[in-house]
Design a protein around this motif. Structure first.
Motif, PDB file in Angstrom:
ATOM      1  N   GLY A 140       0.954   6.590 -16.401  1.00 24.93           N
ATOM      2  CA  GLY A 140       1.559   7.594 -16.566  1.00 24.93           C
ATOM      3  C   GLY A 140       2.881   7.439 -16.805  1.00 24.93           C
ATOM      4  N   ALA A 141       3.415   6.483 -17.706  1.00 27.72           N
ATOM      5  CA  ALA A 141       4.542   6.352 -18.228  1.00 27.72           C
ATOM      6  C   ALA A 141       4.433   5.637 -19.557  1.00 27.72           C
ATOM      7  N   GLU A 142       4.450   6.756 -20.398  1.00 30.24           N
ATOM      8  CA  GLU A 142       3.984   6.200 -22.006  1.00 30.24           C
ATOM      9  C   GLU A 142       5.046   5.378 -22.632  1.00 30.24           C
ATOM     10  N   GLY A 143       4.750   4.381 -23.382  1.00 32.25           N
ATOM     11  CA  GLY A 143       5.770   3.655 -23.851  1.00 32.25           C
ATOM     12  C   GLY A 143       6.446   2.534 -23.174  1.00 32.25           C
ATOM     13  N   THR A 144       6.073   2.079 -21.867  1.00 35.73           N
ATOM     14  CA  THR A 144       6.474   1.235 -21.132  1.00 35.73           C
ATOM     15  C   THR A 144       5.425   0.621 -20.174  1.00 35.73           C
ATOM     16  N   SER A 201       2.530   7.816  -8.551  1.00 35.71           N
ATOM     17  CA  SER A 201       3.039   8.597  -7.986  1.00 35.71           C
ATOM     18  C   SER A 201       3.608   8.339  -6.639  1.00 35.71           C
ATOM     19  N   TRP A 202       4.560   9.055  -6.052  1.00 33.03           N
ATOM     20  CA  TRP A 202       5.132   8.606  -4.810  1.00 33.03           C
ATOM     21  C   TRP A 202       4.374   8.640  -3.574  1.00 33.03           C
ATOM     22  N   THR A 203       3.341   9.582  -3.716  1.00 37.14           N
ATOM     23  CA  THR A 203       2.477   9.903  -2.715  1.00 37.14           C
ATOM     24  C   THR A 203       1.550   8.706  -2.666  1.00 37.14           C
ATOM     25  N   GLY A 204       0.793   8.461  -3.875  1.00 37.58           N
ATOM     26  CA  GLY A 204       0.132   7.062  -3.986  1.00 37.58           C
ATOM     27  C   GLY A 204       0.927   5.780  -3.691  1.00 37.58           C
ATOM     28  N   LEU A 205       2.188   5.837  -4.108  1.00 31.18           N
ATOM     29  CA  LEU A 205       2.769   4.390  -3.692  1.00 31.18           C
ATOM     30  C   LEU A 205       2.788   4.222  -2.031  1.00 31.18           C
ATOM     31  N   ALA A 206       3.217   5.475  -1.494  1.00 32.31           N
ATOM     32  CA  ALA A 206       3.137   5.465  -0.026  1.00 32.31           C
ATOM     33  C   ALA A 206       1.831   5.008   0.668  1.00 32.31           C
ATOM     34  N   ALA A 207       1.013   5.697  -0.016  1.00 30.98           N
ATOM     35  CA  ALA A 207      -0.255   5.383   0.848  1.00 30.98           C
ATOM     36  C   ALA A 207      -0.751   3.977   0.407  1.00 30.98           C
ATOM     37  N   SER A 208      -0.358   3.457  -0.766  1.00 27.73           N
ATOM     38  CA  SER A 208      -0.839   2.111  -0.914  1.00 27.73           C
ATOM     39  C   SER A 208      -0.231   1.050  -0.061  1.00 27.73           C
ATOM     40  N   LEU A 209       1.163   1.233   0.333  1.00 26.57           N
ATOM     41  CA  LEU A 209       1.645   0.556   1.288  1.00 26.57           C
ATOM     42  C   LEU A 209       1.424   0.674   2.831  1.00 26.57           C
ATOM     43  N   PRO A 250      14.924   7.751  -2.092  1.00 28.86           N
ATOM     44  CA  PRO A 250      14.479   8.645  -1.162  1.00 28.86           C
ATOM     45  C   PRO A 250      13.288   9.468  -1.402  1.00 28.86           C
ATOM     46  N   GLU A 251      12.774   9.427  -2.829  1.00 30.66           N
ATOM     47  CA  GLU A 251      11.461  10.104  -3.117  1.00 30.66           C
ATOM     48  C   GLU A 251      10.214   9.362  -2.316  1.00 30.66           C
ATOM     49  N   LEU A 252      10.653   7.815  -2.015  1.00 33.94           N
ATOM     50  CA  LEU A 252       9.412   7.373  -1.089  1.00 33.94           C
ATOM     51  C   LEU A 252       9.504   7.783   0.354  1.00 33.94           C
ATOM     52  N   VAL A 253      10.780   7.931   0.599  1.00 30.71           N
ATOM     53  CA  VAL A 253      11.092   8.463   2.056  1.00 30.71           C
ATOM     54  C   VAL A 253      10.286   9.563   2.277  1.00 30.71           C
ATOM     55  N   ASP A 254      10.457  10.689   1.260  1.00 31.91           N
ATOM     56  CA  ASP A 254      10.145  11.876   1.443  1.00 31.91           C
ATOM     57  C   ASP A 254       8.321  11.766   1.200  1.00 31.91           C
ATOM     58  N   ALA A 255       7.847  10.865   0.553  1.00 35.94           N
ATOM     59  CA  ALA A 255       6.378  10.492   0.500  1.00 35.94           C
ATOM     60  C   ALA A 255       5.877  10.175   1.847  1.00 35.94           C
ATOM     61  N   PHE A 256       6.391   9.387   2.398  1.00 31.43           N
ATOM     62  CA  PHE A 256       6.059   8.980   3.588  1.00 31.43           C
ATOM     63  C   PHE A 256       6.070  10.037   4.882  1.00 31.43           C
ATOM     64  N   ALA A 257       6.830  11.036   4.741  1.00 30.06           N
ATOM     65  CA  ALA A 257       7.118  12.096   5.659  1.00 30.06           C
ATOM     66  C   ALA A 257       6.070  13.038   5.332  1.00 30.06           C
ATOM     67  N   ARG A 258       5.735  13.217   4.075  1.00 30.32           N
ATOM     68  CA  ARG A 258       4.655  14.327   3.660  1.00 30.32           C
ATOM     69  C   ARG A 258       3.277  13.609   4.105  1.00 30.32           C
ATOM     70  N   ILE A 259       3.067  12.402   4.045  1.00 30.78           N
ATOM     71  CA  ILE A 259       1.843  11.900   4.479  1.00 30.78           C
ATOM     72  C   ILE A 259       1.757  11.815   6.036  1.00 30.78           C
ATOM     73  N   ALA A 260       2.709  11.631   6.694  1.00 29.63           N
ATOM     74  CA  ALA A 260       2.951  11.537   8.289  1.00 29.63           C
ATOM     75  C   ALA A 260       2.570  12.906   8.543  1.00 29.63           C
ATOM     76  N   ALA A 261       3.146  13.893   8.005  1.00 29.24           N
ATOM     77  CA  ALA A 261       2.837  15.240   8.583  1.00 29.24           C
ATOM     78  C   ALA A 261       1.308  15.977   8.370  1.00 29.24           C
ATOM     79  N   ARG A 262       0.827  15.332   7.164  1.00 26.77           N
ATOM     80  CA  ARG A 262      -0.714  15.603   6.790  1.00 26.77           C
ATOM     81  C   ARG A 262      -1.495  14.680   7.747  1.00 26.77           C
ATOM     82  N   SER A 263      -1.154  13.548   8.241  1.00 26.29           N
ATOM     83  CA  SER A 263      -1.942  12.740   9.148  1.00 26.29           C
ATOM     84  C   SER A 263      -1.697  13.401  10.398  1.00 26.29           C
ATOM     85  N   ALA A 264      -0.509  13.909  10.970  1.00 25.73           N
ATOM     86  CA  ALA A 264      -0.530  14.409  12.341  1.00 25.73           C
ATOM     87  C   ALA A 264      -1.413  15.774  12.454  1.00 25.73           C
TER      88      ALA A 264
END
Length: 336
Positions: free
Chosen positions: A239-243, A286-294, A307-321
């Protein structure tokens, strides 16, 4: 040196590089230029197409002929070819049976010392589960020919795959693509080309292509984003063309020793910390994919950023709860 052994030595030299001055061949073989000319004529009589080159350093060149003459391999080439043929049985290109027969033919004429080298490496070629469907050898050949000739390729395409209901829409206009590269990615064959109708780079799975004939006009090669096909494909699938970098990268501290973390971070960077902890820097699409892999590590994590990774962990925590709160206990009956 006997005539037969000299012919084999001459053939081996001709196969190593494109052009050989006659005087250099004579020096290598320790014979006269006249003897080299006679030996060249003998090889021609055996079916080898050897052309004479003109100029001050005129000599000889081994070219392709109408039929395949006997080939001469050194020990290293023969072993490499045998290993490659074993790996070819998982190529998914409709050549598996041919590869097995070629391997049997090669092994039959190998000296015993080389057979022992092959047998000492008990390679079992297993096609990985994620490998895609087999590609028709005729389709692969047609696409490859268009790539080599730099001719516009017309083809029908089945986005849902060959097993999709109805397959390719033959009533729709064919795709028109400048084919640049035929390559593989994780067990699947892909064509990388410039789509003339959409004016952009595209990747097409070859097992979903149905080439039409004839091909179109010749075209001038274009420069791929990133400069080469490997960089382009890695970037396209990440998802990051050219790199080759992931679009989303972050870092955490895992409360586990590095030895337990390193096998699971792929192309990430692992740094040993004190207290049996490990710093991991890695990426994902994606940030959600990165958090899930960790979260695969059954241990505490400290998010270092961004900060985007922190927010992704927060979203996953809310969904898990939320999922845990709405889950029905095993002994509960249906909710009313």
């Amino acid at each position: 040196m006997t005539t037969s052994s000299r012919l084999l030595a001459l053939l081996g030299l001709l196969q190593r590089r494109r052009d050989w001055p006659g005087e250099v061949l004579a020096q290598r073989l320790g014979v006269s230029s006249r003897t080299v000319r006679r030996d060249i004529d003998r090889l021609r009589a055996l079916g080898y197409r050897i052309e004479s080159t003109m100029g001050p350093d005129g000599g000889y060149r081994l070219d392709a002929g109408a039929a395949l003459p006997p080939l001469l391999f050194d020990d290293q080439q023969a072993v490499a070819l045998a290993v490659a043929l074993q790996l070819a049985t998982t190529a998914g290109a409709g050549i598996e049976d041919g590869a097995l027969r070629a391997l049997a033919t090669l092994r039959q004429v190998m000296p015993s010392r080389l057979r022992h080298q092959i047998d000492a490496v008990p390679l079992t070629a297993v096609r990985p589960p994620e490998s895609g469907p087999d590609v028709d050898a005729g389709v692969l050949t047609s696409v490859g020919a268009a790539v080599r000739a730099r001719e516009v390729l017309r083809f029908d395409y089945s986005p849902g795959g060959p097993s999709a209901e109805g397959g390719a829409d033959r009533a729709a206009p064919p795709r028109r693509v400048e084919p640049h590269h035929l390559t593989t990615w994780r067990g699947r064959w892909y064509l990388v080309g410039w789509d003339l109708d959409h004016a952009g780079w595209r990747t097409y799975r070859v097992d979903r292509m149905h080439p039409r004939v004839p091909t179109g006009p010749r075209f001038a090669p274009r420069e791929l984003p990133g400069g080469d096909v490997a960089t382009f494909l890695i970037g396209r699938f990440r998802g990051a063309e050219g790199t080759t970098q992931w679009p989303c990268r972050g870092a955490v501290v895992v409360h586990l020793p590095a030895a337990e973390v390193r096998p699971y971070v792929g192309d990430g960077v692992v740094e040993v910390l004190d207290g049996g902890r490990t710093r991991v820097s890695t990426g994902s699409w994606s940030w959600t994919g990165l958090a899930a892999s960790l979260l695969r590590f059954d241990a505490d994590l400290e998010v270092l950023g961004p900060p985007e990774l922190v927010d992704a962990f927060a979203r996953i925590a809310a969904r898990s709860a939320s999922a845990a709160a709405t889950a029905r206990a095993p002994d509960e009956g249906p909710r009313r």
